[in-house]
Design an enzyme around this catalytic site. Sequence first.
Site, PDB file in Angstrom:
ATOM      1  N   ASP A 158      37.493  42.648  22.399  1.00 35.20           N
ATOM      2  CA  ASP A 158      36.859  42.900  23.607  1.00 35.20           C
ATOM      3  C   ASP A 158      35.753  41.942  23.979  1.00 35.20           C
ATOM      4  O   ASP A 158      35.568  40.987  23.313  1.00 35.20           O
ATOM      5  CB  ASP A 158      36.314  44.284  23.336  1.00 35.20           C
ATOM      6  CG  ASP A 158      35.145  44.412  22.322  1.00 35.20           C
ATOM      7  OD1 ASP A 158      35.072  43.686  21.790  1.00 35.20           O
ATOM      8  OD2 ASP A 158      34.807  45.583  22.313  1.00 35.20           O
ATOM      9  N   TYR A 178      32.287  39.855  25.060  1.00 33.65           N
ATOM     10  CA  TYR A 178      31.084  39.954  24.237  1.00 33.65           C
ATOM     11  C   TYR A 178      30.151  40.656  24.814  1.00 33.65           C
ATOM     12  O   TYR A 178      30.231  41.099  26.243  1.00 33.65           O
ATOM     13  CB  TYR A 178      30.672  38.548  24.468  1.00 33.65           C
ATOM     14  CG  TYR A 178      31.264  37.248  23.769  1.00 33.65           C
ATOM     15  CD1 TYR A 178      31.307  37.429  22.336  1.00 33.65           C
ATOM     16  CD2 TYR A 178      31.844  36.277  24.244  1.00 33.65           C
ATOM     17  CE1 TYR A 178      31.920  36.441  21.427  1.00 33.65           C
ATOM     18  CE2 TYR A 178      32.843  35.409  23.725  1.00 33.65           C
ATOM     19  CZ  TYR A 178      32.600  35.538  22.238  1.00 33.65           C
ATOM     20  OH  TYR A 178      33.346  34.414  21.417  1.00 33.65           O
ATOM     21  N   PHE A 185      37.217  34.904  23.784  1.00 34.34           N
ATOM     22  CA  PHE A 185      36.471  33.899  22.727  1.00 34.34           C
ATOM     23  C   PHE A 185      35.686  33.125  23.813  1.00 34.34           C
ATOM     24  O   PHE A 185      34.838  32.440  23.255  1.00 34.34           O
ATOM     25  CB  PHE A 185      37.304  33.175  22.145  1.00 34.34           C
ATOM     26  CG  PHE A 185      38.166  33.949  20.986  1.00 34.34           C
ATOM     27  CD1 PHE A 185      37.275  34.247  20.010  1.00 34.34           C
ATOM     28  CD2 PHE A 185      39.362  34.267  21.165  1.00 34.34           C
ATOM     29  CE1 PHE A 185      37.949  34.952  18.734  1.00 34.34           C
ATOM     30  CE2 PHE A 185      39.934  34.979  20.212  1.00 34.34           C
ATOM     31  CZ  PHE A 185      39.328  35.394  18.759  1.00 34.34           C
ATOM     32  N   HIS A 208      41.340  35.860  11.388  1.00 33.97           N
ATOM     33  CA  HIS A 208      40.215  35.706  12.524  1.00 33.97           C
ATOM     34  C   HIS A 208      39.379  34.813  12.312  1.00 33.97           C
ATOM     35  O   HIS A 208      39.032  34.373  11.380  1.00 33.97           O
ATOM     36  CB  HIS A 208      39.703  36.859  12.744  1.00 33.97           C
ATOM     37  CG  HIS A 208      38.707  37.242  14.292  1.00 33.97           C
ATOM     38  ND1 HIS A 208      37.725  36.580  14.338  1.00 33.97           N
ATOM     39  CD2 HIS A 208      39.020  37.710  15.248  1.00 33.97           C
ATOM     40  CE1 HIS A 208      37.097  36.814  15.589  1.00 33.97           C
ATOM     41  NE2 HIS A 208      38.209  37.611  16.044  1.00 33.97           N
TER      42      HIS A 208
END
Length: 254
Positions: free
Chosen positions: A78, A80, A91, A212
């Site tokens: 989701d 920031y 990202f 991740h």
Amino acid sequence: MLLGAADRLQAWRPADWPVAADWQSVIQAFLASDAGQKLEGFIRARLDAGATIYPSLPFRALELTSLDGVKVVIVGQDPYHGPGQAEGLAFSVAPGIRPPPSLRNIFKELAREAASEPHGDLRANALPTNGSLVCWAQQGVLLLNTCLTVEDGLPASHANQGWEALTDEIVKAVAESENPVVFMLWGAHAQKLERLVRKSGRERHLVLTANHPSPLSALRPPQPFIGSNHFSHANVFLKRHERAPISWHNHGLT
């Protein structure tokens, strides 16, 4: 960077959120669905309650990267959740915002790959201090979060409210397209989407999986993100299929 109302969602007005023309049918079908109606009610209620919601343009990834132009899909969770950070791309953070830890690890992996192939496509540069990935999106990298809005200071606050139904349809649309595409699925959350890719277009696409890039998992087995060579593998695949490689080093960050 001056922060204010411009970085947050003002109202539920999807018609005002630009998208590339070939995404329109996917968006409209979602908005008319039960999941879309549920999401609309949820976000309207949260805005009415005074919640601060980011980003201002939830469909930004679909504006910058058309369906026909997708070469690579990178999946995040989701947006920031800090003021001024989110710009609607997984990202990526808005210009002037220091890259968060996961993005710094992405840049570290790019630098590591470039150093190991100094004459390749990646080119070794100093790590960027600015984290906007708009230039990647403009080259065909769909930076897709599975949830497209979030509340200030509350990660995953809009999960399971309907966005995932849309992002599933987006992934399916890319997988069903005729163009060969690289799917970079980092972490268990993103890897849940692999079934959609395999079902829809397994012969055409390249699926790359790794942990991740967060500091908690980037170096851990079984699939460390650091050392994965995903960016190099993506460009080899794209060139093999006569698609222009991504200039990963050229993201407007110096």
